[in-house]
Design a protein around this motif. Sequence first.
Motif, PDB file in Angstrom:
ATOM      1  N   UNK A   2      75.883 102.378  18.379  1.00 49.77           N
ATOM      2  CA  UNK A   2      75.429 103.054  19.573  1.00 49.77           C
ATOM      3  C   UNK A   2      75.559 102.138  20.777  1.00 49.77           C
ATOM      4  N   UNK A   3      75.928 102.730  21.929  1.00 48.91           N
ATOM      5  CA  UNK A   3      75.980 101.953  23.149  1.00 48.91           C
ATOM      6  C   UNK A   3      74.599 101.432  23.497  1.00 48.91           C
ATOM      7  N   UNK A   4      74.571 100.232  24.054  1.00 50.59           N
ATOM      8  CA  UNK A   4      73.322  99.615  24.473  1.00 50.59           C
ATOM      9  C   UNK A   4      73.069  99.912  25.941  1.00 50.59           C
ATOM     10  N   UNK A   5      71.820 100.205  26.283  1.00 55.74           N
ATOM     11  CA  UNK A   5      71.412 100.363  27.687  1.00 55.74           C
ATOM     12  C   UNK A   5      70.336  99.331  27.984  1.00 55.74           C
ATOM     13  N   UNK A   6      70.525  98.606  29.075  1.00 57.49           N
ATOM     14  CA  UNK A   6      69.576  97.575  29.488  1.00 57.49           C
ATOM     15  C   UNK A   6      69.085  97.906  30.890  1.00 57.49           C
ATOM     16  N   UNK A   7      67.800  98.228  31.006  1.00 56.83           N
ATOM     17  CA  UNK A   7      67.183  98.464  32.311  1.00 56.83           C
ATOM     18  C   UNK A   7      66.528  97.156  32.748  1.00 56.83           C
ATOM     19  N   UNK A   8      66.978  96.624  33.883  1.00 58.12           N
ATOM     20  CA  UNK A   8      66.525  95.306  34.322  1.00 58.12           C
ATOM     21  C   UNK A   8      65.660  95.409  35.576  1.00 58.12           C
ATOM     22  N   UNK A   9      64.661  94.517  35.607  1.00 57.85           N
ATOM     23  CA  UNK A   9      63.851  94.276  36.807  1.00 57.85           C
ATOM     24  C   UNK A   9      62.989  95.456  37.230  1.00 57.85           C
ATOM     25  N   UNK A  25      67.568  99.400  24.959  1.00 60.03           N
ATOM     26  CA  UNK A  25      67.510 100.426  23.915  1.00 60.03           C
ATOM     27  C   UNK A  25      68.913 100.854  23.506  1.00 60.03           C
ATOM     28  N   UNK A  26      68.981 101.373  22.295  1.00 58.49           N
ATOM     29  CA  UNK A  26      70.231 101.891  21.747  1.00 58.49           C
ATOM     30  C   UNK A  26      69.908 103.071  20.851  1.00 58.49           C
ATOM     31  N   UNK A  27      70.780 104.067  20.849  1.00 56.07           N
ATOM     32  CA  UNK A  27      70.467 105.272  20.101  1.00 56.07           C
ATOM     33  C   UNK A  27      69.178 105.868  20.621  1.00 56.07           C
ATOM     34  N   UNK A  28      68.260 106.156  19.730  1.00 50.81           N
ATOM     35  CA  UNK A  28      67.003 106.797  20.120  1.00 50.81           C
ATOM     36  C   UNK A  28      65.836 105.817  20.198  1.00 50.81           C
ATOM     37  N   UNK A 354      60.210 105.230  20.540  1.00 50.21           N
ATOM     38  CA  UNK A 354      61.331 106.078  20.919  1.00 50.21           C
ATOM     39  C   UNK A 354      61.739 105.801  22.369  1.00 50.21           C
ATOM     40  N   UNK A 355      63.035 105.920  22.628  1.00 51.10           N
ATOM     41  CA  UNK A 355      63.567 105.639  23.961  1.00 51.10           C
ATOM     42  C   UNK A 355      63.430 106.863  24.865  1.00 51.10           C
ATOM     43  N   UNK A 356      62.178 107.218  25.160  1.00 51.25           N
ATOM     44  CA  UNK A 356      61.835 108.279  26.111  1.00 51.25           C
ATOM     45  C   UNK A 356      61.285 107.593  27.348  1.00 51.25           C
ATOM     46  N   UNK A 357      62.030 107.605  28.440  1.00 51.98           N
ATOM     47  CA  UNK A 357      61.720 106.737  29.573  1.00 51.98           C
ATOM     48  C   UNK A 357      61.945 107.457  30.900  1.00 51.98           C
ATOM     49  N   UNK A 373      65.107 110.470  23.999  1.00 57.08           N
ATOM     50  CA  UNK A 373      65.742 110.002  22.758  1.00 57.08           C
ATOM     51  C   UNK A 373      66.983 109.172  23.081  1.00 57.08           C
ATOM     52  N   UNK A 374      66.872 108.362  24.137  1.00 56.34           N
ATOM     53  CA  UNK A 374      67.930 107.442  24.505  1.00 56.34           C
ATOM     54  C   UNK A 374      69.055 108.025  25.329  1.00 56.34           C
ATOM     55  N   UNK A 375      69.053 109.329  25.532  1.00 56.34           N
ATOM     56  CA  UNK A 375      70.118 109.992  26.289  1.00 56.34           C
ATOM     57  C   UNK A 375      69.651 110.251  27.711  1.00 56.34           C
ATOM     58  N   UNK A 376      70.474 109.903  28.680  1.00 54.57           N
ATOM     59  CA  UNK A 376      70.075 110.144  30.059  1.00 54.57           C
ATOM     60  C   UNK A 376      70.211 111.624  30.376  1.00 54.57           C
ATOM     61  N   UNK A 377      69.102 112.227  30.788  1.00 52.73           N
ATOM     62  CA  UNK A 377      69.045 113.660  31.070  1.00 52.73           C
ATOM     63  C   UNK A 377      69.058 113.950  32.570  1.00 52.73           C
TER      64      UNK A 377
END
Length: 390
Positions: A2-9, A25-28, A354-357, A373-377
Amino acid sequence: MNNLTLIKNAHVFAPQDMGRQDVLFAGQQILAVGHHLDLQGDTLHVVDGSGKLLLPGLVDSLVHITGGGGEGGFHTRTPQMNLTDATLGGVTTLIGALGTDATTRTLTDLLAKAGALCTEGLSVYCYTGSYQIPARTITGNITDDIVLIDKFIGIGEVAIADHRSSQPCAKELMRLASEARIGGMLSGKAGIVSIHVGEGASRLALLEQVVRESDIPASQFYPTHINRNLDLLEAGMAWAAQGGFVDMTTSTNAQFIAEGEIPAAKALAMCLQRGVPVSQLTMSSDGNASLPLFDAHGRLIGLEVGQVASLYQAMVEAVQQYNVPLTQALTSVTLTPARILGLTGKGRIASGADADLLLVDDDTLAIDSVYAKGRQMVAEGVPLVKGTFE
């Protein structure tokens, strides 16, 4: 991989204030939360969170995902919820329920709609049953529904203190709660009993009688609409003193407020000021329920529809108008409902959750981005993903 997402700062409220952190986060799933998480790679997507707050996705414990209403005839049945009704309001997890109508609205339809919303990107669970006792079920009994059907985590919303309820006695409610409790124990779920509380003068007396005359704890019940009027809110605070939970409804209209309903944000602030722990306080939207409008003679003249987005709006209102600390207002719509409902991966920002952000503006709290779940909506307040028929 799964692609990695890094939210910084970003300034992280998890919902506790963690200060400036990076979140990976990655995946969910969230993989790491910490300072200066520096990674490189072709699959890494870096998001600059400077000037923004990072919050957990909201957990809405009561949504009529297949529509509600109907008390004014077939034409007053409200529409089903759409995906963006939730995502644009920062809601990434919700619980679907039936209400008054368990005849033209069914549990099988509820489960199908929940499955559709999950496919579209949300985390959706359901209550078996409806307003009525004996409970409507799929398998034939409450315990089996909760044990055998994955999405069922409890029963509700069972109506009390309302002319539309089945007017249950204490023994009937004891039996129902016992079946839900056993179902929860056997399946590792909450087995919670969501209780619709109407305008009746008995308020929470039936719940108090059940707890007094049985071994079922107050925490087995999850009464909602407690901000319906001041007397009910006072009863709710007394119920909390017995160990019970209190849920305020955020969908409303001007007529309801004029008739004595207390805005959910204000009711939350009042409870906190009276010393009710935020671990016992929640808000929910009652999304897609009907909000009837009446003329001076009590005749129905129109209908409004409850909005899932009202949940986030009420959370912001609690902070900006009633001076509730963001950590507490946020807890009431994330961590506390997640814990009550037994959803251990929800309502918090932590490694393994879970990657709900939500990324929101630091000053206005306006929602910028939503991840479910890790997907940008949602990005820059605009939906990237819409429901199948939107």
